[in-house]
Design an enzyme around this catalytic site. Structure first.
Site, PDB file in Angstrom:
ATOM      1  N   HIS A  83       6.093  18.664   8.397  1.00 50.63           N
ATOM      2  CA  HIS A  83       6.416  17.392   9.057  1.00 50.63           C
ATOM      3  C   HIS A  83       7.366  16.597   8.181  1.00 50.63           C
ATOM      4  CE1 HIS A  83       5.388  14.307  12.101  1.00 50.63           C
ATOM      5  NE2 HIS A  83       5.740  13.474  11.137  1.00 50.63           N
TER       6      HIS A  83
ATOM      7  N   ASP B 263      -2.613   7.434  18.231  1.00 53.41           N
ATOM      8  CA  ASP B 263      -1.377   7.303  17.434  1.00 53.41           C
ATOM      9  C   ASP B 263      -0.168   7.140  18.349  1.00 53.41           C
ATOM     10  OD1 ASP B 263       0.433   7.522  15.091  1.00 53.41           O
ATOM     11  OD2 ASP B 263       1.061   9.293  16.198  1.00 53.41           O
TER      12      ASP B 263
ATOM     13  N   ARG C  16       4.215  -0.033  17.400  1.00 51.16           N
ATOM     14  CA  ARG C  16       4.801  -0.334  16.072  1.00 51.16           C
ATOM     15  C   ARG C  16       6.313  -0.311  16.142  1.00 51.16           C
ATOM     16  NH1 ARG C  16       2.793   4.288  12.796  1.00 51.16           N
ATOM     17  NH2 ARG C  16       4.107   3.446  11.165  1.00 51.16           N
TER      18      ARG C  16
ATOM     19  N   SER D   5      -0.598   7.764  10.688  1.00 48.94           N
ATOM     20  CA  SER D   5       0.041   8.266  11.903  1.00 48.94           C
ATOM     21  C   SER D   5       0.346   9.762  11.759  1.00 48.94           C
ATOM     22  CB  SER D   5       1.328   7.460  12.143  1.00 48.94           C
ATOM     23  OG  SER D   5       2.171   8.102  13.044  1.00 48.94           O
TER      24      SER D   5
ATOM     25  N   LYS E 128      -2.052  13.187  13.395  1.00 44.88           N
ATOM     26  CA  LYS E 128      -1.469  14.221  14.277  1.00 44.88           C
ATOM     27  C   LYS E 128      -1.649  15.607  13.657  1.00 44.88           C
ATOM     28  CE  LYS E 128       2.562  12.065  14.553  1.00 44.88           C
ATOM     29  NZ  LYS E 128       3.137  10.759  14.766  1.00 44.88           N
TER      30      LYS E 128
HETATM   31  N1  URA Z   1       6.563   9.578  11.711  1.00 43.67           N
HETATM   32  C1  URA Z   1       5.361   9.461  12.313  1.00 43.67           C
HETATM   33  O1  URA Z   1       4.883  10.403  12.930  1.00 43.67           O
HETATM   34  N2  URA Z   1       4.696   8.307  12.204  1.00 43.67           N
HETATM   35  C2  URA Z   1       5.178   7.256  11.522  1.00 43.67           C
HETATM   36  O2  URA Z   1       4.509   6.246  11.457  1.00 43.67           O
HETATM   37  C3  URA Z   1       6.432   7.373  10.896  1.00 43.67           C
HETATM   38  C4  URA Z   1       7.109   8.555  11.003  1.00 43.67           C
END
Ligand code: URA
Length: 433
Positions: free
Chosen positions: A82, A161, A168, A183, A187
């Site tokens: 990620h 999220d 956000r 966040s 995931k």
């Molecule tokens: N990527 C994400 O998945 N969440 C965030 O808060 C920032 C970047």
């Protein structure tokens, strides 16, 4: 329990309990807490931060707000990757096929771009016909059959999220370490992988502007991973200029294909090799140097490029582009942006390049916006390079003639020139294991 009490408690810098965190996560996901109260709470968190315990509780609450994928039916170690988000960051398209070729199982769910930062799913949709929403059974079967699947995040994974991140994004509360860490990790935990490699971007095109901030974010995410028994490796990488040359969906896909063929720009090639080697090293439990050799080999012998083709084909996308990249659609307008003076490039405000690209049609300002897959920017001159007045520093690609003037101005304002020599930027600042 009342949401107003939780908002006031955080406003006054007190620590929230697990029950209070569960209350607002569940309440907001179910629609029982309105946007205005959740926005106030997020702003209080943004300014006053969260303790490590609060961050872990928020992560787990969001992870358990929907399904937790069970990937046990996929043989072998599943490693997820990620990025915290950047401009021109097409590394997933490169790293995932490389790692799969080396024998690591890649069962990955990715997101769309929003604001200045691009998203893997938009890039993959450059291949007409692709279906990035298979059911879970097909997803698992694909990984078992060919070792790789990159698809869109399903609605059932960490829905809290999804909803909170969207809020956000429009309330100026993205760039907070606890909120970003929870966040991302919610995931990843819901997506069920065994191990995780995180690319934490640092610089003017990233949410974390300094190395210290990025290191702190990396530590929070590693600690969350450790707490739930998932090994996490974080690379801190430079986002003070776009990665590679191309920004924009089809442009980035083409560049990813070039890197997989071994003919891509050196910065994106280097970052991709390091990310892939970390995935292979933790995925197969082998020495890092050995992983680097394997990664370089699958690029050299063409198997990583073929793995990418195989994945696109399996997901229903058009594959003629793998035989001839010139078949990709192109924008109607291609306009060069010229250096306004002689000198060296001192810096590039990368978020502004992302914004210009969005205005040209490559990105979305709101979730509902359509994107133009051909639009984007090619950045030919980057930090430390010498230019002469009139040299092409960038080329704009767009179908929207009206956007050209504004994008050109933004790009020119994003570049800073100097008469002094400038050091070449460092690509990878650190690896936090
Ligand atoms: N990527 C994400 O998945 N969440 C965030 O808060 C920032 C970047």
């Amino acid at each position: 329990m009342r949401i107003i009490d939780i908002i006031e408690k955080k406003r006054d810098k007190f620590e929230l309990t697990k029950e209070e965190i569960d209350f607002f996560v569940q309440g907001y996901t179910k629609g029982e807490i309105p946007d205005y109260q959740m926005s106030a709470l997020l702003m209080a968190i943004y300014f006053n931060g969260m303790t490590n315990e609060e961050t872990v509780n928020l992560t787990m609450s969001m992870a358990h707000s929907g399904d937790i994928l069970d990937l046990n039916r996929i043989d072998g170690v599943k490693v997820d990757k990620h990025s915290t988000g950047g401009v021109g960051d097409k590394t997933t398209l490169i790293v995932a096929p490389i790692a799969a070729c080396c024998g690591v199982k890649i069962a990955k769910m990715s997101g769309r771009g929003l604001g200045f930062s691009g998203g893997t799913i938009d890039k993959l949709e450059s291949f007409e016909g692709i279906n990035l929403r298979p059911d879970v059974e097909d997803f698992i079967k694909q990984v078992n059959d060919i070792g790789i699947a990159v698809i869109a995040q399903t609605g059932d994974l960490a829905p809290a999220d999804k909803k909170i991140y969207a809020l956000r994004d429009i309330t100026g509360t993205v760039a907070n370490k606890s909120l970003i860490a929870s966040s991302i990790m919610s995931k990843k935990i819901a997506a069920g992988c065994d191990k995780i490699v995180l690319d934490v971007k640092v610089g003017s095109g990233a949410f974390m502007r300094t190395i210290d901030e990025a290191r702190e974010l990396a530590k929070i995410m590693s600690d969350i991973g450790k707490g739930v028994g998932r090994e996490v490796v974080c690379l801190l990488t430079n986002m003070d200029e776009p990665l590679g040359i191309n920004v924009g969906n089809i442009l980035e896909v083409k560049e990813a294909m070039e890197v997989l063929k071994g003919i891509g720009p050196s910065d994106i090639t280097e970052v991709s090799i390091q990310l892939a080697a970390n995935i292979v090293s933790i995925g197969l439990g082998i020495e890092y140097d050995k992983a680097i050799d394997m990664v370089e080999k699958v690029i050299e012998d063409g198997s990583a490029f073929e793995k990418f083709r195989q994945m696109i084909e399996r997901e229903g996308g058009e594959t003629k582009y793998f035989d001839d990249m010139d078949l990709f659609a192109e924008s109607k307008y291609k306009v060069n942006v010229l250096a306004p003076r002689d000198g060296y490039i001192k810096s590039i405000k990368t978020n502004e390049i992302g914004r210009a690209s969005m205005i040209l049609g490559a990105g979305r300002e709101t979730k509902e916006d359509d994107i133009d897959f051909t639009a984007g920017i090619q950045i030919f001159k980057k930090t430390s390079q010498q230019v002469q007045e009139g040299d092409t520093i960038c080329t704009i690609h767009t179908n929207n003639e009206d956007a050209i003037k504004q994008a050109t101005e933004i790009i020119l304002n994003a570049y800073e020139f100097t008469d002094e020599l400038v050091d070449k930027p460092v690509l990878i600042y650190d690896i936090v294991r």
